[in-house]
Scaffold this motif. Structure first.
Motif, short mmCIF file in Angstrom:
data_model
loop_
_atom_site.label_atom_id
_atom_site.label_comp_id
_atom_site.label_asym_id
_atom_site.label_seq_id
_atom_site.Cartn_x
_atom_site.Cartn_y
_atom_site.Cartn_z
N ASN A 94 -4.79 3.83 2.75
CA ASN A 94 -3.59 3.43 3.48
C ASN A 94 -3.81 3.45 4.99
O ASN A 94 -3.47 2.50 5.69
N ALA B 98 1.15 4.35 -2.83
CA ALA B 98 1.06 5.79 -2.57
C ALA B 98 2.21 6.52 -3.26
O ALA B 98 2.01 7.59 -3.87
N ASN C 274 0.82 -1.20 0.00
CA ASN C 274 0.00 0.00 0.00
C ASN C 274 0.86 1.26 0.00
O ASN C 274 0.58 2.24 -0.71
N LEU D 29 -6.11 3.11 -7.41
CA LEU D 29 -6.02 4.57 -7.28
C LEU D 29 -4.77 5.15 -7.92
O LEU D 29 -4.74 6.35 -8.23
N ALA E 182 -5.66 0.36 -3.37
CA ALA E 182 -4.52 1.27 -3.56
C ALA E 182 -3.96 1.14 -4.97
O ALA E 182 -3.59 2.14 -5.60
N MET F 145 -6.12 7.98 -1.54
CA MET F 145 -5.01 7.06 -1.25
C MET F 145 -4.64 7.09 0.22
O MET F 145 -4.34 6.05 0.83
N GLU G 160 1.52 6.55 -7.00
CA GLU G 160 0.52 7.55 -7.37
C GLU G 160 1.14 8.93 -7.47
O GLU G 160 0.87 9.68 -8.42
N PRO H 44 0.33 12.11 -1.57
CA PRO H 44 -0.74 11.21 -2.02
C PRO H 44 -2.10 11.91 -1.97
O PRO H 44 -2.32 12.85 -1.20
N CYS I 48 -12.56 4.87 -3.70
CA CYS I 48 -12.22 4.58 -5.10
C CYS I 48 -13.36 4.92 -6.06
O CYS I 48 -13.17 4.85 -7.28
#
Length: 480
Positions: A289, A269, A265, A340, A337, A285, A272, A281, A427
């Motif tokens: 997390n 992040a 996870n 995303l 995660a 996200m 992302e 993040p 999400c």
């Protein structure tokens, strides 16, 4: 007005946000109000940088050459996948040119089509990629190893071993990131890592089955002792295989899957931020997390409760549990995660507050009901539990019908479902993938409800019928 250090059109070295790497850029303009330089990289990426994130190109090249000469070849830290690796033997290439070539690998994926024309692209062969994925999976497994050096779970003066393990793992990950390890590799090689973990689980299962053939009869699991090789391999032939005092099943249940879940996870992040060009993040996200980290920390802090679960008490350790612990948990529970990273979902303040509230309420129900259950299991005669009502059975056990367990038959799963919903809501509703866990969990509970209803009615007879009349709402019954 302060003087501008770097002029429009000047070629300088700019630091890539979120890293310690510098690449050749061209200054486009300077904003005096924000004191930021707008620069453009060779791949077309435009960013705003502070003055301290920019260095003079000539001075940077001189320092880079001196460092590269003093560093032994075996300790080079440049990326193995960088196109610049194909040009190292050319003495005419400067450190700045090499860094510029590397930008195609560091830039967000949305800009990777703008490849540098003068630098050939190098791709890892499938064999090398698979080997790297297997190695990383083994390292992820090793991060979760602190166990045998931990205090006993029965020692009330020490933190639970699981908490110690995740703390050590977190320190190791922070140190690795500080040294330049790119954890976004986990995102870009997610499928390869899952496949490598599957291979590890198969190898572990083979080892477990082979060693179980030499185990004493009293060490075998009833459910995995059918005489059918395939079935026993899947269910687990030996109940609690150990290497001296190291309990393999307990370790795999509580370490690699849960801690690896948090590590993946965290890597998502970072991915992302890299892919979406973010300085931090997104709220979605962060929620995913933090929500799932809280769930894992709660499990590790209360890990003694797993000692009375069906997995530990009745199921053998075979492929079913090995696959679940090493593959299913870390690589399917992280799908929110993972989703995303490439599908950002903006949350309004009211939506964010509602999701946080749902998570906290679900966690409260989950933790309070589990604590009540565990306290009753440890000492049914505890004066603090004297207000709880029970139904005695012919087996000597009692069915709890008050407190949280008098509201519904399984309040901890009610809280679990609420938390699962809170994991998926950040999400959005554009794709089914981030709702995988919620769907899977509902199917799992429906199956357990049907199985437990039949088994408990057979085992407890009229006491079970009275229990069902007293606690009408199902949400999975629990027997004490």
């Amino acid at each position: 007005m302060p003087s501008v250090k770097y002029q429009r059109g000047e070629m300088v070295m700019g630091r890539w946000p979120g890293s310690s790497l510098y690449y050749e850029v061209k200054v486009l303009r300077y904003d005096a109000s924000s004191q930021l330089y707008t620069v453009i990289y060779k791949d077309g990426t435009e960013l705003e940088l502070k003055e301290q994130d920019i260095k003079n190109a000539a001075g940077f090249q001189t320092r880079s050459r001196s460092r590269s000469r003093s560093r032994s070849p075996g300790r080079r830290r440049s990326r193995s996948r960088s196109p610049a690796r194909t040009t190292r033997r050319s003495s005419s290439r400067t450190a700045a040119a090499v860094a510029t070539a590397a930008i195609t690998e560091s830039a967000p994926t949305s800009r990777r089509d703008a490849k540098l024309k003068d630098t050939p692209e190098v791709r890892l062969s499938p064999l090398v990629s698979a080997t790297a994925a297997f190695t990383v999976s083994a390292l992820l497994f090793a991060f979760c190893l602190p166990h045998s050096v931990c205090p006993s779970v029965s020692d009330p003066l020490c933190a639970p071993p699981g908490f110690f393990a995740i703390a050590v793992s977190a320190v190791a990950v922070v140190a690795a990131v500080h040294q330049g390890v790119d954890l976004t590799y986990i995102h870009s090689h997610f499928l390869q890592l899952a496949t490598a973990s599957l291979l590890i689980s198969v190898l572990l299962s083979i080892y477990l089955y082979v060693r179980s053939r030499y185990a004493a009869p009293e060490q075998l699991a009833l459910g995995g002792n059918s005489g059918n090789v395939v079935y026993d391999f899947f269910k687990g032939h030996e109940l609690n295989p150990r290497i001296k005092d190291f309990d393999l099943k307990f370790f795999c249940e509580m370490r690699p899957g849960l801690i690896g879940w948090c590590l993946i996870n965290f890597a998502m992040a970072l991915a992302e931020m890299k892919e979406q060009s973010l300085n931090a993040p997104s709220y979605s996200m962060i929620l995913v997390n933090l929500f799932q980290l809280l769930y894992v920390l709660d499990g590790l802090w209360n890990e003694e409760a797993i000692l009375t679960t069906m997995d530990l008490m009745h199921d053998g350790f075979g492929f079913m549990l090995a696959f679940g612990d090493l593959v299913w948990v870390p690589f399917t529970y992280t799908l929110q995660a993972y989703y995303l990273v490439s599908h950002p979902n903006l949350l309004s303040l009211p939506a964010l507050a509602a999701i946080v509230t749902l998570k906290l309420v679900g966690f409260y129900i989950f933790r309070k009901s589990n604590s009540e259950k565990n306290a009753f299991r440890r000492n049914p005669s505890d004066p603090k539990l004297s207000h709880l009502k029970t139904i005695p059975t012919a087996t000597g056990k009692s069915l709890l019908v008050s407190g949280w367990w008098g509201v519904v038959r399984h309040p901890n799963y009610l809280g679990d479902l609420m938390m699962a919903l809170a994991w998926s809501l950040p999400c959005g509703f554009s794709h089914l993938l981030p709702w995988h866990y919620m769907i899977y969990f509902i199917i799992l509970l429906v199956h357990r409800d049907s199985r437990d209803m039949s088994e408990c009615r057979r085992k407890y007879g009229s006491a079970w019928d009275e229990y069902c009349r007293t606690v009408r709402y199902r949400i999975i019954p629990r027997v004490y």
